[in-house]
Write a protein that holds these residues in place. Structure first.
Motif, PDB file in Angstrom:
ATOM      1  N   ALA A 222       0.830  -1.204   0.000  1.00 45.58           N
ATOM      2  CA  ALA A 222       0.000   0.000   0.000  1.00 45.58           C
ATOM      3  C   ALA A 222       0.865   1.254   0.000  1.00 45.58           C
ATOM      4  N   LEU A 223       1.954   1.207   0.764  1.00 43.31           N
ATOM      5  CA  LEU A 223       2.858   2.346   0.827  1.00 43.31           C
ATOM      6  C   LEU A 223       3.547   2.565  -0.516  1.00 43.31           C
ATOM      7  N   GLU A 224       4.046   1.494  -1.119  1.00 48.31           N
ATOM      8  CA  GLU A 224       4.773   1.614  -2.382  1.00 48.31           C
ATOM      9  C   GLU A 224       3.851   1.987  -3.537  1.00 48.31           C
ATOM     10  N   MET A 225       2.601   1.539  -3.474  1.00 46.86           N
ATOM     11  CA  MET A 225       1.638   1.863  -4.528  1.00 46.86           C
ATOM     12  C   MET A 225       0.942   3.197  -4.282  1.00 46.86           C
ATOM     13  N   LYS A 226       1.261   3.810  -3.143  1.00 46.62           N
ATOM     14  CA  LYS A 226       0.648   5.088  -2.756  1.00 46.62           C
ATOM     15  C   LYS A 226      -0.881   4.977  -2.787  1.00 46.62           C
ATOM     16  N   ALA A 227      -1.360   3.923  -2.145  1.00 53.09           N
ATOM     17  CA  ALA A 227      -2.801   3.654  -2.134  1.00 53.09           C
ATOM     18  C   ALA A 227      -3.543   4.738  -1.358  1.00 53.09           C
ATOM     19  N   LYS A 228      -4.697   5.139  -1.862  1.00 48.43           N
ATOM     20  CA  LYS A 228      -5.515   6.148  -1.181  1.00 48.43           C
ATOM     21  C   LYS A 228      -6.144   5.577   0.085  1.00 48.43           C
ATOM     22  N   SER A 229      -6.449   4.270   0.051  1.00 55.21           N
ATOM     23  CA  SER A 229      -7.049   3.615   1.202  1.00 55.21           C
ATOM     24  C   SER A 229      -6.263   2.352   1.530  1.00 55.21           C
ATOM     25  N   VAL A 230      -5.500   2.396   2.621  1.00 56.04           N
ATOM     26  CA  VAL A 230      -4.709   1.229   3.021  1.00 56.04           C
ATOM     27  C   VAL A 230      -5.607   0.036   3.343  1.00 56.04           C
ATOM     28  N   PRO A 231      -6.692   0.201   4.135  1.00 54.11           N
ATOM     29  CA  PRO A 231      -7.564  -0.950   4.425  1.00 54.11           C
ATOM     30  C   PRO A 231      -8.129  -1.607   3.170  1.00 54.11           C
ATOM     31  N   SER A 232      -8.487  -0.796   2.177  1.00 54.83           N
ATOM     32  CA  SER A 232      -9.037  -1.365   0.946  1.00 54.83           C
ATOM     33  C   SER A 232      -7.999  -2.201   0.215  1.00 54.83           C
ATOM     34  N   LEU A 233      -6.759  -1.704   0.156  1.00 56.71           N
ATOM     35  CA  LEU A 233      -5.727  -2.466  -0.535  1.00 56.71           C
ATOM     36  C   LEU A 233      -5.378  -3.729   0.239  1.00 56.71           C
ATOM     37  N   VAL A 234      -5.334  -3.626   1.582  1.00 57.88           N
ATOM     38  CA  VAL A 234      -5.055  -4.818   2.386  1.00 57.88           C
ATOM     39  C   VAL A 234      -6.146  -5.861   2.176  1.00 57.88           C
ATOM     40  N   ASP A 235      -7.386  -5.425   2.092  1.00 55.75           N
ATOM     41  CA  ASP A 235      -8.494  -6.353   1.845  1.00 55.75           C
ATOM     42  C   ASP A 235      -8.360  -7.009   0.476  1.00 55.75           C
ATOM     43  N   PHE A 236      -8.014  -6.200  -0.534  1.00 54.05           N
ATOM     44  CA  PHE A 236      -7.785  -6.739  -1.876  1.00 54.05           C
ATOM     45  C   PHE A 236      -6.634  -7.746  -1.853  1.00 54.05           C
ATOM     46  N   GLY A 237      -5.542  -7.387  -1.174  1.00 55.42           N
ATOM     47  CA  GLY A 237      -4.387  -8.269  -1.111  1.00 55.42           C
ATOM     48  C   GLY A 237      -4.679  -9.565  -0.393  1.00 55.42           C
ATOM     49  N   ALA A 238      -5.494  -9.505   0.652  1.00 56.09           N
ATOM     50  CA  ALA A 238      -5.844 -10.728   1.380  1.00 56.09           C
ATOM     51  C   ALA A 238      -6.610 -11.690   0.478  1.00 56.09           C
ATOM     52  N   ARG A 239      -7.507 -11.136  -0.328  1.00 53.39           N
ATOM     53  CA  ARG A 239      -8.251 -11.989  -1.275  1.00 53.39           C
ATOM     54  C   ARG A 239      -7.301 -12.609  -2.293  1.00 53.39           C
ATOM     55  N   MET A 240      -6.320 -11.834  -2.750  1.00 55.04           N
ATOM     56  CA  MET A 240      -5.366 -12.365  -3.724  1.00 55.04           C
ATOM     57  C   MET A 240      -4.509 -13.467  -3.103  1.00 55.04           C
ATOM     58  N   LEU A 241      -4.089 -13.290  -1.857  1.00 59.49           N
ATOM     59  CA  LEU A 241      -3.286 -14.324  -1.198  1.00 59.49           C
ATOM     60  C   LEU A 241      -4.073 -15.628  -1.076  1.00 59.49           C
ATOM     61  N   ARG A 242      -5.346 -15.514  -0.727  1.00 55.64           N
ATOM     62  CA  ARG A 242      -6.173 -16.724  -0.650  1.00 55.64           C
ATOM     63  C   ARG A 242      -6.329 -17.373  -2.022  1.00 55.64           C
ATOM     64  N   ARG A 243      -6.477 -16.535  -3.031  1.00 56.80           N
ATOM     65  CA  ARG A 243      -6.579 -17.056  -4.397  1.00 56.80           C
ATOM     66  C   ARG A 243      -5.279 -17.734  -4.809  1.00 56.80           C
ATOM     67  N   PHE A 244      -4.150 -17.124  -4.457  1.00 52.63           N
ATOM     68  CA  PHE A 244      -2.844 -17.721  -4.759  1.00 52.63           C
ATOM     69  C   PHE A 244      -2.700 -19.090  -4.097  1.00 52.63           C
ATOM     70  N   ALA A 245      -3.178 -19.207  -2.858  1.00 56.97           N
ATOM     71  CA  ALA A 245      -3.091 -20.485  -2.157  1.00 56.97           C
ATOM     72  C   ALA A 245      -3.953 -21.542  -2.837  1.00 56.97           C
ATOM     73  N   GLU A 246      -5.130 -21.153  -3.302  1.00 55.51           N
ATOM     74  CA  GLU A 246      -6.012 -22.099  -3.995  1.00 55.51           C
ATOM     75  C   GLU A 246      -5.389 -22.607  -5.287  1.00 55.51           C
ATOM     76  N   LEU A 247      -4.596 -21.754  -5.955  1.00 57.35           N
ATOM     77  CA  LEU A 247      -4.014 -22.107  -7.247  1.00 57.35           C
ATOM     78  C   LEU A 247      -2.623 -22.734  -7.128  1.00 57.35           C
ATOM     79  N   ASP A 248      -2.119 -22.884  -5.892  1.00 59.89           N
ATOM     80  CA  ASP A 248      -0.769 -23.420  -5.645  1.00 59.89           C
ATOM     81  C   ASP A 248       0.321 -22.440  -6.038  1.00 59.89           C
ATOM     82  N   ILE A 249      -0.021 -21.157  -6.188  1.00 59.11           N
ATOM     83  CA  ILE A 249       1.007 -20.134  -6.395  1.00 59.11           C
ATOM     84  C   ILE A 249       1.709 -19.844  -5.079  1.00 59.11           C
TER      85      ILE A 249
END
Length: 255
Positions: A222-249
């Motif tokens: 969030a800091l490096e992407m200069k996100a306007k909303s840190v909670p929103s990006l963290v929520d997005f990232g959490a979903r991506m991490l779960r998706r990565f785990a489902e796909l064996d990434i």
């Protein structure tokens, strides 16, 4: 010593002709019929291997133009490996470093060839995912996520994953394309189209040598992407991490 020098000269003359029969003279002491067998054997073996390794690239060309491209590779490139199955990688290096494009070549030739090579390379990669010290069911935010070694995050200038022999090459315009190419637990090579933020997250996962938690990595993102909303990006990232785990990434978290 004179005999060894003569042998080297003969070998150089022989191989030069095999690489470039149109310009390099064949050895005078070898019957032309036999020389043709060598010429056809070398060229056809390489051409068949490249056709199998780059099926989409191959079908973008007519027979004459494809053989011209293969001839350029045989004539101009000096391979750096003796292993036959690594010819595909050498061909990509040739396109990137030495090849002078012709009008008939599509602008995305090098990127498409790289994408096709990568899928092949992941398919034959003997590396396995080491689950030692990894909890596959661990909390991806509270723990340190572990990225599978069989994952490539790539940025192309063209949508190479959508190019097929049945589409007109001219329709593909240059656009930033982010892809994740990976091999799952079933040894199937897959791809996932992503975006700049997801590509950056994968980079942070790969370079996470200090064992930061998923939550810490997402806040850094969030800091490096200069996100306007840190909670929103963290929520997005959490979903991506779960998706990565489902796909064996992502194979789990460190224990």
């Amino acid at each position: 010593m004179p005999e060894s020098v003569t042998l080297r000269e003969q070998q150089r003359e022989f191989t030069s002709h095999l690489r470039n029969p149109a310009e390099a003279t064949a050895p005078v002491d070898i019957e032309s019929r036999r020389m043709k067998v060598y010429r056809d054997l070398i060229f056809n073996n390489i051409e068949n291997f490249l056709s199998g390794g780059f099926p989409v690239v191959r079908r973008l060309y007519g027979k004459r133009d494809w053989r011209r491209l293969v001839r350029c590779f045989v004539r101009e490139y000096r391979c750096h490996t003796p292993y036959f199955y690594e010819i595909s990688q050498e061909f990509v290096q040739f396109l990137m470093q030495d090849y002078r494009p012709c009008p008939v070549d599509p602008p995305f030739l090098t990127e498409l060839a790289h994408y096709e090579w990568l899928r092949l390379a992941l398919n034959i990669d003997e590396q396995e995912v080491d689950q030692a010290g990894v909890d596959p069911k661990g909390d991806l935010l509270a723990g340190a996520p572990v990225l599978s070694p069989l994952v490539w995050s790539l940025k192309y200038n063209y949508p190479v994953h959508r190019i097929t022999p049945d589409t007109e090459p001219q329709r593909f315009a240059a656009e930033d394309t982010f892809l994740v190419v990976y091999r799952n637990r079933d040894d199937k090579v897959k791809f996932l189209e992503t975006n700049a933020a997801t590509a950056k997250l994968l980079e942070l996962l790969r370079e996470n040598h200090r064992g930061q938690t998923g939550d810490e990595l997402l806040r850094q993102l969030a800091l490096e992407m200069k996100a306007k909303s840190v909670p929103s990006l963290v929520d997005f990232g959490a979903r991506m991490l779960r998706r990565f785990a489902e796909l064996d990434i992502v194979s789990g978290v460190r224990v």
